[in-house]
Structures are given as C-alpha cells and as structure tokens.
Write a protein that holds these residues in place. Structure first.
Motif, PDB file in Angstrom:
ATOM      1  N   ASP A  95       1.125  -6.156  -9.138  1.00  0.00           N
ATOM      2  CA  ASP A  95       1.787  -5.006 -10.018  1.00  0.00           C
ATOM      3  C   ASP A  95       0.981  -4.248 -10.736  1.00  0.00           C
ATOM      4  O   ASP A  95       0.064  -4.632 -11.467  1.00  0.00           O
ATOM      5  N   SER A  96       0.815  -3.060 -10.171  1.00  0.00           N
ATOM      6  CA  SER A  96      -0.353  -2.214 -10.551  1.00  0.00           C
ATOM      7  C   SER A  96       0.178  -0.887 -10.466  1.00  0.00           C
ATOM      8  O   SER A  96       1.340  -0.430 -10.478  1.00  0.00           O
ATOM      9  N   ASN A  97      -0.679   0.204 -10.572  1.00  0.00           N
ATOM     10  CA  ASN A  97      -0.349   1.741 -10.266  1.00  0.00           C
ATOM     11  C   ASN A  97      -1.209   2.583  -9.570  1.00  0.00           C
ATOM     12  O   ASN A  97      -2.371   2.212  -9.626  1.00  0.00           O
ATOM     13  N   THR A  98      -0.599   3.324  -8.726  1.00  0.00           N
ATOM     14  CA  THR A  98      -1.449   4.179  -8.052  1.00  0.00           C
ATOM     15  C   THR A  98      -2.511   5.077  -8.718  1.00  0.00           C
ATOM     16  O   THR A  98      -3.575   5.557  -7.965  1.00  0.00           O
ATOM     17  N   ASN A  99      -2.509   5.062  -9.946  1.00  0.00           N
ATOM     18  CA  ASN A  99      -3.487   5.880 -10.667  1.00  0.00           C
ATOM     19  C   ASN A  99      -4.844   5.197 -10.808  1.00  0.00           C
ATOM     20  O   ASN A  99      -5.993   5.349 -11.127  1.00  0.00           O
ATOM     21  N   GLN A 100      -4.744   3.703 -10.064  1.00  0.00           N
ATOM     22  CA  GLN A 100      -5.953   2.821  -9.801  1.00  0.00           C
ATOM     23  C   GLN A 100      -6.747   3.267  -8.758  1.00  0.00           C
ATOM     24  O   GLN A 100      -7.729   2.774  -8.253  1.00  0.00           O
ATOM     25  N   MET A 101      -6.173   4.157  -7.875  1.00  0.00           N
ATOM     26  CA  MET A 101      -6.689   4.759  -6.570  1.00  0.00           C
ATOM     27  C   MET A 101      -8.267   5.310  -6.848  1.00  0.00           C
ATOM     28  O   MET A 101      -8.178   6.202  -7.632  1.00  0.00           O
ATOM     29  N   ILE A 102      -9.368   4.950  -6.316  1.00  0.00           N
ATOM     30  CA  ILE A 102     -10.538   5.440  -6.463  1.00  0.00           C
ATOM     31  C   ILE A 102     -10.773   6.694  -5.618  1.00  0.00           C
ATOM     32  O   ILE A 102     -11.138   7.613  -6.385  1.00  0.00           O
TER      33      ILE A 102
ATOM     34  N   LEU B 133       2.320   5.969  -9.620  1.00  0.00           N
ATOM     35  CA  LEU B 133       3.550   5.480  -9.326  1.00  0.00           C
ATOM     36  C   LEU B 133       3.188   3.803  -9.387  1.00  0.00           C
ATOM     37  O   LEU B 133       2.146   3.562  -8.913  1.00  0.00           O
ATOM     38  N   GLY B 134       4.118   3.198  -9.876  1.00  0.00           N
ATOM     39  CA  GLY B 134       4.095   1.844  -9.956  1.00  0.00           C
ATOM     40  C   GLY B 134       4.177   1.256  -8.409  1.00  0.00           C
ATOM     41  O   GLY B 134       4.945   1.900  -7.603  1.00  0.00           O
ATOM     42  N   ILE B 135       3.282   0.242  -8.268  1.00  0.00           N
ATOM     43  CA  ILE B 135       3.227  -0.390  -6.924  1.00  0.00           C
ATOM     44  C   ILE B 135       3.406  -1.789  -7.103  1.00  0.00           C
ATOM     45  O   ILE B 135       2.563  -2.317  -7.867  1.00  0.00           O
ATOM     46  N   ARG B 136       4.205  -2.519  -6.355  1.00  0.00           N
ATOM     47  CA  ARG B 136       4.278  -3.854  -6.503  1.00  0.00           C
ATOM     48  C   ARG B 136       4.734  -4.374  -5.286  1.00  0.00           C
ATOM     49  O   ARG B 136       5.126  -4.085  -4.356  1.00  0.00           O
TER      50      ARG B 136
ATOM     51  N   GLU C 193       0.989  -1.383   0.067  1.00  0.00           N
ATOM     52  CA  GLU C 193       0.005   0.032  -0.065  1.00  0.00           C
ATOM     53  C   GLU C 193       0.709   1.297   0.053  1.00  0.00           C
ATOM     54  O   GLU C 193       1.976   1.428   0.626  1.00  0.00           O
ATOM     55  N   LEU C 194       0.448   2.279  -0.585  1.00  0.00           N
ATOM     56  CA  LEU C 194       0.869   3.398  -0.357  1.00  0.00           C
ATOM     57  C   LEU C 194       0.284   4.235   0.918  1.00  0.00           C
ATOM     58  O   LEU C 194      -0.827   4.121   1.189  1.00  0.00           O
ATOM     59  N   ALA C 195       1.480   4.649   1.545  1.00  0.00           N
ATOM     60  CA  ALA C 195       1.188   5.544   2.893  1.00  0.00           C
ATOM     61  C   ALA C 195       1.342   6.992   2.649  1.00  0.00           C
ATOM     62  O   ALA C 195       2.191   7.159   2.153  1.00  0.00           O
ATOM     63  N   PHE C 196       0.596   7.821   3.505  1.00  0.00           N
ATOM     64  CA  PHE C 196       1.067   9.103   3.650  1.00  0.00           C
ATOM     65  C   PHE C 196       0.774   9.646   5.092  1.00  0.00           C
ATOM     66  O   PHE C 196      -0.046   8.843   5.941  1.00  0.00           O
ATOM     67  N   VAL C 197       1.823  10.446   5.557  1.00  0.00           N
ATOM     68  CA  VAL C 197       1.789  11.005   6.925  1.00  0.00           C
ATOM     69  C   VAL C 197       1.290  12.389   6.976  1.00  0.00           C
ATOM     70  O   VAL C 197       1.558  13.525   6.103  1.00  0.00           O
TER      71      VAL C 197
END
Length: 326
Positions: A258-265, A245-248, A173-177
């Motif tokens: 293997d995906s991309n954060t552009n798929q975030m809803i 961003l590529g995320i794997r 997962e992509l995380a932010f702070v």
C-alpha cells in the motif's frame, strides 16, 4: 490484406500523442478508475475462438468497443496498432464518440493489452520506501533488468506456480508503454514517446532471483505466466499524474502492499531518457517501474504465494489485475 489509409491529421495531433477530452497532468486528481472525462482504455480482447482484436473499454470493467469492426483496416494486435501512430489513435477516438460496435462485457475475454512487445524493461529498487524497508541506500542510477515476453498473461489469467520454485512472490508495479520510436531521448521530450499506462504484476521466484543462477535475476523473473498486464492501456493524457497514484496489492483479500507512485526514485521521463541512451525504444515496448514495500520475501518470517492464492494488483485510475495461483 486490407490497407490502412492514413489521412492527414491536424497539427495538434501529429507526433504528440495528445488526445482531446482528457485531463492533462496537473488537473484534478481522481482516486479510482476512469473518472477522467473521455478516458481512452485500449484493450486486446477475443470473442469465442477468434484471434485477438483491438478495442476500447467504455470504463473499467465496462463494455468494449470493437475497433476492428469500426475500421476493418486497423491492425488486430496492439503492437502493430501502436506502430501506426497518431492515425490509429484518432480512429479510436472517433469510434469512442460514435457509440457503435459495442460488445457486452460478458461476450469478450480480455487479453494482456499487449502480448508481443519487443522488450519488457524492468527497474529494480525504484521506490524510496522499498529501499527503506531493506535498509539499503537509494540507487544513484536506475537498476535495469528484463523479463522474457513469454511470461506475459492477461489481467485475469492464472499464474502457474512452477515446481522448480518454493519462493514465488508478488510485486505490484506501474507500467508504461512506448508509442513512438526513439534513441537518446531527452527527459523533456520523453512523454512524447509514451502512449499510456497500465498495471503490472512482476511475479518473482525469489530462490532463483537471489540464490540460484549466479544471482542473475532474469530466470527468477521470467517463468511462464510471471507477467500479468492490464487490464487496459490508459492513454497518458487521461491520467492526472502518473507519479501521484495509489498503488496496492492484496493476497486473498489481505492488503500486503500500500503505497503511492510519488515514492518512485526515477520517474517515467528519467527512465525513458536513461534506457534510450543504450537501446532504441520502439512502439509497444513495456516498462515496469518498480515495486513498493510489502513483498513477501522481506516479511518476518517471509511469506510466499501458494497454489490457490488470489492476487489483486491495483493502481488508481488504471484498474486492477486479479490472478489466481495454480
């Protein structure tokens, strides 16, 4: 106890979390990590038996600048460092530019970039391709849950496979702070409240998430060691676009997600605005923004982690976690 003296800052630094020498969104997208000029990679580390300290990675996997040696008045834990605000980040930038107090990488152990956040806020079913994988409708509003903060471990620490579960699964997962306190934050102002991004692994016991505990998710998500974070908080202005961003994820070297954060809803700004309708956000709060397809539970037949497996979660520009299951 030393007192941190907060000097007056230029207007360009106040309340903006915008730092010089970084590429803002819309700049050239870079695959890989830390290829953007002046990238700030905030870390927590220790040397020997010393307690945690705040530092900067010179690059992903590189040497570490000891911020507490550069300015002994700085807090030694990330949450308290972020609570200081722009003044602390300005010190970090000066330390980065000074070339002083650099520790060889083999002399430091990286901890989770933040080990004591007030909240770990998670988002379920937030990738369109993950919804398609399950043949379910895209949610109309964010699905929010949480992990206990005691589940947090460092980027290279061991994941303990609990005896209570036979279905431990992976989720990159992509995380932010959060960097600035806020409530009822508008989407247009949401990025002002974020300090940066990092990689997260939302380890999950599917049997406890989907079958036990009344199908409430929190126990299945919160076993000890079920939240590896890191390796660094990359300041937001040093990420070309967090939604491209590529995320794997790899298990024993095999690519499983293997995906991309552009798929975030629901994108970063929408999540901040939504959650802050209900709860106040504070510096150090962590958001996990959902996982793409490829988790073990939805494979045919399902595949789960076993002791001895090595899981690597990686996101372009941010770095990689590498955790062994024991």
């Amino acid at each position: 106890m030393p007192v941190l003296v907060l000097r007056a800052l230029p207007a360009s630094l106040r309340l903006s979390w915008r730092l010089p020498s970084c590429t803002s969104w819309g700049g050239t997208e870079s695959r890989g990590v830390s290829h953007l000029a002046g990238a700030m990679r905030l870390v927590q580390f220790q040397t020997g038996s010393d307690g945690p300290r705040i530092g900067l990675e010179e690059k992903d996997g590189g040497n570490v600048i000891d911020l507490n040696a550069f300015d002994p008045s700085l807090p030694k834990r990330m949450r308290e460092f972020l609570e200081v605000g722009d003044a602390a980040l300005a010190v970090a930038r000066r330390a980065q530019e000074s070339g002083q107090h650099i520790l060889p990488r083999d002399q430091v152990t990286l901890l989770a970039p933040i080990t004591n956040p007030g909240k770990v806020i998670c988002v379920g079913l937030n990738y369109a391709d993950h919804c398609r994988e399950q043949n379910i409708n895209i949610p109309e509003e964010p699905i929010i849950f949480s992990k206990f903060t005691s589940s947090i471990i460092g980027p290279y620490d061991e994941i303990i496979h609990p005896a209570e579960s036979q279905e431990v699964d992976w989720e990159v997962e992509l995380a932010f702070v959060i960097g600035k306190k806020g409530k009822h934050i508008k989407e247009s102002a949401a990025m002002d409240h974020i300090v940066g991004f990092m990689v997260a692994h939302d380890v999950t016991a599917r049997d406890w998430q989907m079958k036990r505990n009344g199908k409430q998710w929190i126990l299945g998500k919160s076993f000890d060691t079920f939240c590896p974070l890191g390796p660094a908080i990359v300041t937001k202005d040093c990420v070309s676009d967090p939604h491209k961003l590529g995320i794997r994820c790899k298990v024993n070297g095999e690519l499983v997600q293997d995906s991309n954060t552009n798929q975030m809803i629901f994108k970063t700004q929408a999540l901040v605005a939504w959650v802050s309708r209900f709860i106040t956000l504070y510096p150090g709060d962590v958001f996990l923004t959902g996982t793409p397809p490829g988790t073990g539970v939805f494979r045919k037949p399902p595949v789960f982690l076993k002791r001895g497996d090595v899981v690597q979660c990686e996101i372009d520009q941010l770095g990689a976690l590498r955790n062994k299951v024991v």
